[in-house]
Design a protein around this motif. Structure first.
Motif, PDB file in Angstrom:
ATOM      1  N   ARG A 219      41.838  37.920  36.991  1.00 37.73           N
ATOM      2  CA  ARG A 219      41.487  37.686  38.397  1.00 37.73           C
ATOM      3  C   ARG A 219      42.737  37.492  39.249  1.00 37.73           C
ATOM      4  O   ARG A 219      42.652  37.488  40.482  1.00 37.73           O
ATOM      5  CB  ARG A 219      40.591  36.444  38.514  1.00 37.73           C
TER       6      ARG A 219
ATOM      7  N   THR B 147      36.969  41.704  37.580  1.00 41.64           N
ATOM      8  CA  THR B 147      38.205  41.157  38.123  1.00 41.64           C
ATOM      9  C   THR B 147      39.134  42.333  38.422  1.00 41.64           C
ATOM     10  O   THR B 147      38.797  43.487  38.129  1.00 41.64           O
ATOM     11  CB  THR B 147      38.899  40.195  37.140  1.00 41.64           C
TER      12      THR B 147
ATOM     13  N   TYR C 208      33.285  38.192  44.378  1.00 42.50           N
ATOM     14  CA  TYR C 208      33.677  36.779  44.371  1.00 42.50           C
ATOM     15  C   TYR C 208      32.914  36.017  45.450  1.00 42.50           C
ATOM     16  O   TYR C 208      32.390  34.920  45.211  1.00 42.50           O
ATOM     17  CB  TYR C 208      35.180  36.635  44.632  1.00 42.50           C
TER      18      TYR C 208
ATOM     19  N   LYS D  15      29.070  35.705  44.546  1.00 39.10           N
ATOM     20  CA  LYS D  15      28.845  34.767  43.440  1.00 39.10           C
ATOM     21  C   LYS D  15      29.158  33.341  43.847  1.00 39.10           C
ATOM     22  O   LYS D  15      28.474  32.404  43.437  1.00 39.10           O
ATOM     23  CB  LYS D  15      29.682  35.185  42.229  1.00 39.10           C
TER      24      LYS D  15
ATOM     25  N   ILE E 129      35.188  30.353  47.811  1.00 41.24           N
ATOM     26  CA  ILE E 129      35.770  31.361  46.919  1.00 41.24           C
ATOM     27  C   ILE E 129      36.874  30.741  46.071  1.00 41.24           C
ATOM     28  O   ILE E 129      36.977  31.016  44.869  1.00 41.24           O
ATOM     29  CB  ILE E 129      36.299  32.560  47.721  1.00 41.24           C
TER      30      ILE E 129
ATOM     31  N   VAL F 148      36.745  30.732  41.871  1.00 38.64           N
ATOM     32  CA  VAL F 148      37.649  31.439  40.967  1.00 38.64           C
ATOM     33  C   VAL F 148      38.391  30.513  40.014  1.00 38.64           C
ATOM     34  O   VAL F 148      39.119  30.992  39.140  1.00 38.64           O
ATOM     35  CB  VAL F 148      38.676  32.304  41.739  1.00 38.64           C
TER      36      VAL F 148
END
Length: 373
Positions: free
Chosen positions: A9, A36, A339, A342, A350, A354
């Protein structure tokens, strides 16, 4: 050599992946969700999604060790905060014949905690900002700030009384406010030898949260600080320190005991150290600047202070240009959209999304090594 990276990522993983592949090494990737950036590049022979260590540590452990054995991995290079979870497995990883440059776990835990980090720095002779656990005491915000013991991207630092009314006090510290310039210092040690040391200015007046500029910084006092740190760190590992420099004194404020983005500045020496090839002189001056120029340009445009930063911007190399291929650029909006969606579904920002599967907190992880959560 067969090398596995983690953290697809992060553009930093692709940056080092590209460099290593160009040298002829076979590259692999371990991640905890998909897609990713790593999914849209030609760097990796294989990308495997494994259990997230923050939620399923024992499954993560089994899958990591199985992957290393099945693919006969020679070198493991974690990129993000999952490094600290891999640190819990360091003996098992090294027992399987895989090289893994990591410090002693007790030291990693000490450095990762902002309060014990300050205590450690004071014990080895560095001048530190006054810091204490926050237990709902009165805070003088003209001279102090409140921040989490564990945090990422410089988030959740509080500068006013109103902002701290809802926080969980036992997870925060009160720290003396140091006005000045934020300077980062990255060190790499191997077998007790200092392989890489680079300091850089990440401010340039336009950054917040994670740094997007990496401009070499030099000062005579940093030489002494590097010597002190090198003497008291583990024989092996990556250690990235943040200092506030008031023009006279460098005050340590936190440490990421792992590889961070500033490593791009000294990537040649770092790779040489990892591969046991000849290392250039440590005292050789670093002159190349790097930046994530796509974000940097956005900051310049929106904050309208281009006169201060644009000349540096023009002379700076682009991390993404060296990390991404055309497929990565093409799919960049799609990955970022995933991203966002989700994160929204989980009601997270965000930046929180992550890292939520790899965030490491010592007190939460000491008892999770033997069971899934």
């Amino acid at each position: 050599m067969r090398i596995v990276l983690t953290g697809g990522r992060s553009p930093l993983a692709l940056f080092f992946g590209q460099k290593l592949k160009q040298m002829g090494h076979e590259m692999y990737m371990l991640e905890h969700f998909s897609p990713t950036f790593a999914n849209y590049t030609n760097i990796f022979t294989k990308i495997e999604v494994i259990a997230p260590p923050a939620q399923q540590f024992e499954t993560f452990r089994k899958e990591v060790l199985s992957f290393i054995e099945r693919n006969a991995i020679d070198l493991l290079l974690p990129i993000n905060e999952e490094t600290l979870y891999y640190g819990l497995l360091q003996e098992e990883i090294q027992h399987r014949g895989t090289s893994f440059l990591i410090g002693e776990q007790e030291l990693l835990n000490t450095l990762h905690n902002k309060l014990t980090f300050i205590t450690w720095c004071e014990a080895i002779g560095l001048l530190v900002p006054k810091s204490e656990l926050y237990v709902a005491q009165a805070v003088d915000f003209s001279k102090q700030l409140v921040k989490p013991i564990y945090s990422r991207f410089g988030q959740s630092v509080f500068f006013s009384e109103e902002a701290i009314t809802t926080i969980d006090s036992e997870n925060y510290i009160v720290q003396e406010k140091i006005e000045g310039q934020q300077i980062c210092l990255s060190l790499m040690l191997k077998n007790g030898q200092l392989i890489s040391a680079c300091a850089y200015d990440t401010n340039l007046g336009i950054e917040n949260f994670a740094s997007i500029t990496y401009v070499p910084f030099e000062h005579p006092k940093l030489t002494q600080i590097i010597e002190i740190l090198s003497q008291h760190l583990s024989q092996n590992g990556f250690f990235s320190f943040d200092f506030m420099f008031d023009g006279t004194t460098f005050y340590p404020i936190e440490c990421n005991p792992r590889l961070t983005f500033g490593a791009v500045l000294d990537n040649e020496r770092i790779i040489a150290g990892l591969l046991d090839t000849p290392v250039k002189e440590i005292n050789k001056r670093i002159t190349t600047s790097y930046g994530i120029k796509l974000l940097w340009l956005g900051k310049i445009i929106t904050q309208k202070n281009w006169r201060k930063t644009y000349p540096t911007y023009l002379k700076t190399q682009d991390v993404l240009a060296e990390a991404f291929v055309w497929q990565t650029w093409l799919m960049l909006p799609w990955v970022l959209a995933q991203y966002f969606l989700k994160a929204k579904k989980q009601k997270l920002s965000i930046t929180d999304f992550v890292v939520q599967d790899i965030s490491y907190q010592v007190d939460k992880n000491e008892g999770t090594e033997g069971s899934d959560e």
